[in-house]
Design a protein around this motif. Structure first.
Motif, PDB file in Angstrom:
ATOM      1  N   GLN A 162      -3.190   5.001  -2.587  1.00 41.44           N
ATOM      2  CA  GLN A 162      -4.320   5.663  -1.853  1.00 41.44           C
ATOM      3  C   GLN A 162      -3.928   6.792  -1.557  1.00 41.44           C
ATOM      4  O   GLN A 162      -2.737   7.225  -1.475  1.00 41.44           O
ATOM      5  CB  GLN A 162      -4.528   4.606  -0.478  1.00 41.44           C
ATOM      6  N   VAL A 163      -4.839   7.830  -1.622  1.00 45.51           N
ATOM      7  CA  VAL A 163      -5.056   9.426  -0.886  1.00 45.51           C
ATOM      8  C   VAL A 163      -4.439   9.185   0.550  1.00 45.51           C
ATOM      9  O   VAL A 163      -5.080   8.204   1.379  1.00 45.51           O
ATOM     10  CB  VAL A 163      -6.051  10.272  -1.287  1.00 45.51           C
ATOM     11  N   ASP A 164      -3.421   9.754   0.821  1.00 45.17           N
ATOM     12  CA  ASP A 164      -3.202  10.011   2.368  1.00 45.17           C
ATOM     13  C   ASP A 164      -4.319  11.084   2.979  1.00 45.17           C
ATOM     14  O   ASP A 164      -3.939  12.135   3.212  1.00 45.17           O
ATOM     15  CB  ASP A 164      -1.604  10.131   2.622  1.00 45.17           C
ATOM     16  N   TRP A 165      -5.214  10.628   3.342  1.00 41.15           N
ATOM     17  CA  TRP A 165      -6.055  11.520   4.047  1.00 41.15           C
ATOM     18  C   TRP A 165      -5.813  12.185   5.061  1.00 41.15           C
ATOM     19  O   TRP A 165      -6.322  13.398   5.525  1.00 41.15           O
ATOM     20  CB  TRP A 165      -7.640  10.961   4.202  1.00 41.15           C
ATOM     21  N   THR A 166      -4.849  11.728   5.916  1.00 42.05           N
ATOM     22  CA  THR A 166      -4.406  12.580   7.043  1.00 42.05           C
ATOM     23  C   THR A 166      -3.416  13.836   6.727  1.00 42.05           C
ATOM     24  O   THR A 166      -3.291  14.460   7.632  1.00 42.05           O
ATOM     25  CB  THR A 166      -3.471  11.515   8.091  1.00 42.05           C
ATOM     26  N   LYS A 167      -2.971  13.745   5.449  1.00 37.73           N
ATOM     27  CA  LYS A 167      -2.125  14.639   5.055  1.00 37.73           C
ATOM     28  C   LYS A 167      -2.736  15.571   3.911  1.00 37.73           C
ATOM     29  O   LYS A 167      -2.257  16.832   3.377  1.00 37.73           O
ATOM     30  CB  LYS A 167      -0.693  14.313   4.605  1.00 37.73           C
ATOM     31  N   TYR A 168      -3.958  15.150   3.441  1.00 38.46           N
ATOM     32  CA  TYR A 168      -4.694  15.777   2.211  1.00 38.46           C
ATOM     33  C   TYR A 168      -5.255  17.180   2.696  1.00 38.46           C
ATOM     34  O   TYR A 168      -5.918  17.358   3.836  1.00 38.46           O
ATOM     35  CB  TYR A 168      -5.863  14.871   1.878  1.00 38.46           C
ATOM     36  N   ILE A 169      -4.959  18.246   1.792  1.00 38.16           N
ATOM     37  CA  ILE A 169      -5.507  19.482   1.905  1.00 38.16           C
ATOM     38  C   ILE A 169      -5.797  19.926   0.498  1.00 38.16           C
ATOM     39  O   ILE A 169      -5.009  19.452  -0.528  1.00 38.16           O
ATOM     40  CB  ILE A 169      -4.756  20.336   2.569  1.00 38.16           C
ATOM     41  N   ASP A 170      -6.726  20.639   0.247  1.00 36.54           N
ATOM     42  CA  ASP A 170      -7.112  21.305  -0.990  1.00 36.54           C
ATOM     43  C   ASP A 170      -6.014  22.347  -1.218  1.00 36.54           C
ATOM     44  O   ASP A 170      -5.443  22.893  -0.250  1.00 36.54           O
ATOM     45  CB  ASP A 170      -8.514  21.968  -1.187  1.00 36.54           C
ATOM     46  N   GLU A 171      -5.776  22.583  -2.723  1.00 32.79           N
ATOM     47  CA  GLU A 171      -4.891  23.760  -2.925  1.00 32.79           C
ATOM     48  C   GLU A 171      -5.086  25.034  -2.480  1.00 32.79           C
ATOM     49  O   GLU A 171      -4.154  25.476  -1.933  1.00 32.79           O
ATOM     50  CB  GLU A 171      -4.716  23.753  -4.563  1.00 32.79           C
ATOM     51  N   ASP A 172      -6.469  25.459  -2.386  1.00 35.72           N
ATOM     52  CA  ASP A 172      -6.657  26.632  -1.735  1.00 35.72           C
ATOM     53  C   ASP A 172      -6.511  26.899  -0.464  1.00 35.72           C
ATOM     54  O   ASP A 172      -6.558  27.748   0.137  1.00 35.72           O
ATOM     55  CB  ASP A 172      -8.375  26.781  -2.106  1.00 35.72           C
ATOM     56  N   ASP A 173      -6.457  25.684   0.304  1.00 35.68           N
ATOM     57  CA  ASP A 173      -6.179  25.432   1.871  1.00 35.68           C
ATOM     58  C   ASP A 173      -4.984  25.615   2.134  1.00 35.68           C
ATOM     59  O   ASP A 173      -4.385  25.477   3.359  1.00 35.68           O
ATOM     60  CB  ASP A 173      -7.255  24.605   2.403  1.00 35.68           C
ATOM     61  N   GLU A 174      -3.906  25.272   1.128  1.00 32.87           N
ATOM     62  CA  GLU A 174      -2.631  25.187   1.775  1.00 32.87           C
ATOM     63  C   GLU A 174      -2.210  26.180   2.441  1.00 32.87           C
ATOM     64  O   GLU A 174      -1.346  26.017   3.538  1.00 32.87           O
ATOM     65  CB  GLU A 174      -1.708  24.978   0.367  1.00 32.87           C
ATOM     66  N   ILE A 226       1.021  -1.083   0.114  1.00 33.64           N
ATOM     67  CA  ILE A 226      -0.122   0.198   0.026  1.00 33.64           C
ATOM     68  C   ILE A 226       0.771   1.289   0.202  1.00 33.64           C
ATOM     69  O   ILE A 226       1.911   1.478   0.821  1.00 33.64           O
ATOM     70  CB  ILE A 226      -0.835  -0.091   1.062  1.00 33.64           C
ATOM     71  N   VAL A 227       0.635   2.038  -1.012  1.00 33.07           N
ATOM     72  CA  VAL A 227       1.442   3.323  -1.176  1.00 33.07           C
ATOM     73  C   VAL A 227       0.552   4.513  -0.958  1.00 33.07           C
ATOM     74  O   VAL A 227      -0.261   4.828  -1.798  1.00 33.07           O
ATOM     75  CB  VAL A 227       2.323   3.626  -2.429  1.00 33.07           C
ATOM     76  N   LYS A 228       0.717   5.332   0.205  1.00 33.03           N
ATOM     77  CA  LYS A 228      -0.299   6.346   0.280  1.00 33.03           C
ATOM     78  C   LYS A 228       0.294   7.829  -0.311  1.00 33.03           C
ATOM     79  O   LYS A 228       1.617   7.804  -0.090  1.00 33.03           O
ATOM     80  CB  LYS A 228      -0.717   6.692   1.773  1.00 33.03           C
ATOM     81  N   TRP A 229      -0.270   8.617  -0.653  1.00 38.33           N
ATOM     82  CA  TRP A 229       0.315   9.915  -0.932  1.00 38.33           C
ATOM     83  C   TRP A 229      -0.438  11.054  -0.910  1.00 38.33           C
ATOM     84  O   TRP A 229      -1.777  11.029  -0.825  1.00 38.33           O
ATOM     85  CB  TRP A 229       0.589   9.859  -2.588  1.00 38.33           C
ATOM     86  N   ALA A 230       0.245  12.316  -0.674  1.00 39.92           N
ATOM     87  CA  ALA A 230      -0.614  13.508  -0.527  1.00 39.92           C
ATOM     88  C   ALA A 230       0.512  14.743  -1.039  1.00 39.92           C
ATOM     89  O   ALA A 230       1.623  14.048  -1.568  1.00 39.92           O
ATOM     90  CB  ALA A 230      -0.790  13.929   0.978  1.00 39.92           C
ATOM     91  N   GLN A 231       0.234  15.715  -1.203  1.00 38.87           N
ATOM     92  CA  GLN A 231       0.936  16.648  -1.891  1.00 38.87           C
ATOM     93  C   GLN A 231       0.876  18.202  -1.362  1.00 38.87           C
ATOM     94  O   GLN A 231      -0.489  18.332  -0.825  1.00 38.87           O
ATOM     95  CB  GLN A 231       0.657  16.854  -3.528  1.00 38.87           C
ATOM     96  N   ARG A 232       1.773  18.974  -1.716  1.00 35.89           N
ATOM     97  CA  ARG A 232       1.490  20.627  -1.416  1.00 35.89           C
ATOM     98  C   ARG A 232       2.178  20.908  -2.777  1.00 35.89           C
ATOM     99  O   ARG A 232       2.655  20.458  -3.684  1.00 35.89           O
ATOM    100  CB  ARG A 232       2.590  20.870  -0.321  1.00 35.89           C
ATOM    101  N   LYS A 233       2.264  22.525  -2.942  1.00 35.17           N
ATOM    102  CA  LYS A 233       2.522  22.978  -4.096  1.00 35.17           C
ATOM    103  C   LYS A 233       4.020  22.613  -4.525  1.00 35.17           C
ATOM    104  O   LYS A 233       4.098  22.367  -5.785  1.00 35.17           O
ATOM    105  CB  LYS A 233       2.348  24.525  -4.041  1.00 35.17           C
TER     106      LYS A 233
END
Length: 183
Positions: free
Chosen positions: A102-114, A8-15
């Protein structure tokens, strides 16, 4: 013969970064190959080979990217090449879904909320504890940082030391009465 599966590989991102977490405990013999467009990973744990390859949606900067094995998981901080572009619409170049991603929901944020929530879920992602891809091992700074960190087995010793320091700073029994009389 060892069984081979994708972890299982979870991912999240920032700008400017992509964060990946390989969710397998006690991985050993990691082989990690990062290019500007892909990540190849293999390791084993408890008689199982874990292997995956990701072709990124956009390019990353290998020299600025880092990774580390925490024992509970393996973490990657991948530096995006285009730090001014909007968030990637997906992690991988291909449009089909990879079952192990999978999306890592613990780190997930919308781009507008960064701007407001940029550090959400990243409290324990200290980049100083990660190693660069181009060095093949931990930085000297990383080794010094590890030495400064208390080992899990020493928690009681640290608590005792803090208690002794407090007691040394607190006035002794007879001294408290003298201080009260002089006030």
């Amino acid at each position: 013969m060892q069984k081979t599966i994708a972890p299982i590989v979870k991912w999240a991102q920032r700008k400017d970064n992509v964060f990946l977490t390989v969710e397998v405990r006690d991985l050993k013999d990691e082989k990690v190959e990062l290019t500007t467009s892909s990540l190849k990973f293999s390791a084993n744990a408890e008689g199982v080979n874990y292997v995956f390859e990701i072709n990124f949606f956009a390019e990353v900067v290998v020299e600025e990217s880092k990774w580390t094995n925490y024992g509970l998981n393996v973490r990657f901080i991948l530096s995006k090449k285009d730090k001014t572009a909007s968030y990637w619409t997906r992690l991988i170049k291909e449009t089909h879904k990879l079952q192990y991603l999978q999306v890592d929901w613990t780190k997930y944020i919308d781009e507008d909320d960064e701007a407001e929530e940029g550090g959400k879920g990243l409290d324990d992602w200290d980049q100083n504890k990660f190693q660069n891809f181009d060095q093949g091992g931990a930085d000297e700074d990383d080794e010094e940082a590890e030495e400064e960190q208390p080992k899990e087995g020493n928690v009681d010793d640290l608590e005792k030391e803090e208690e002794v320091q407090k007691n040394d700073q607190a006035p002794q029994e007879g001294e408290q009465e003298k201080q009260a009389e002089s006030n």
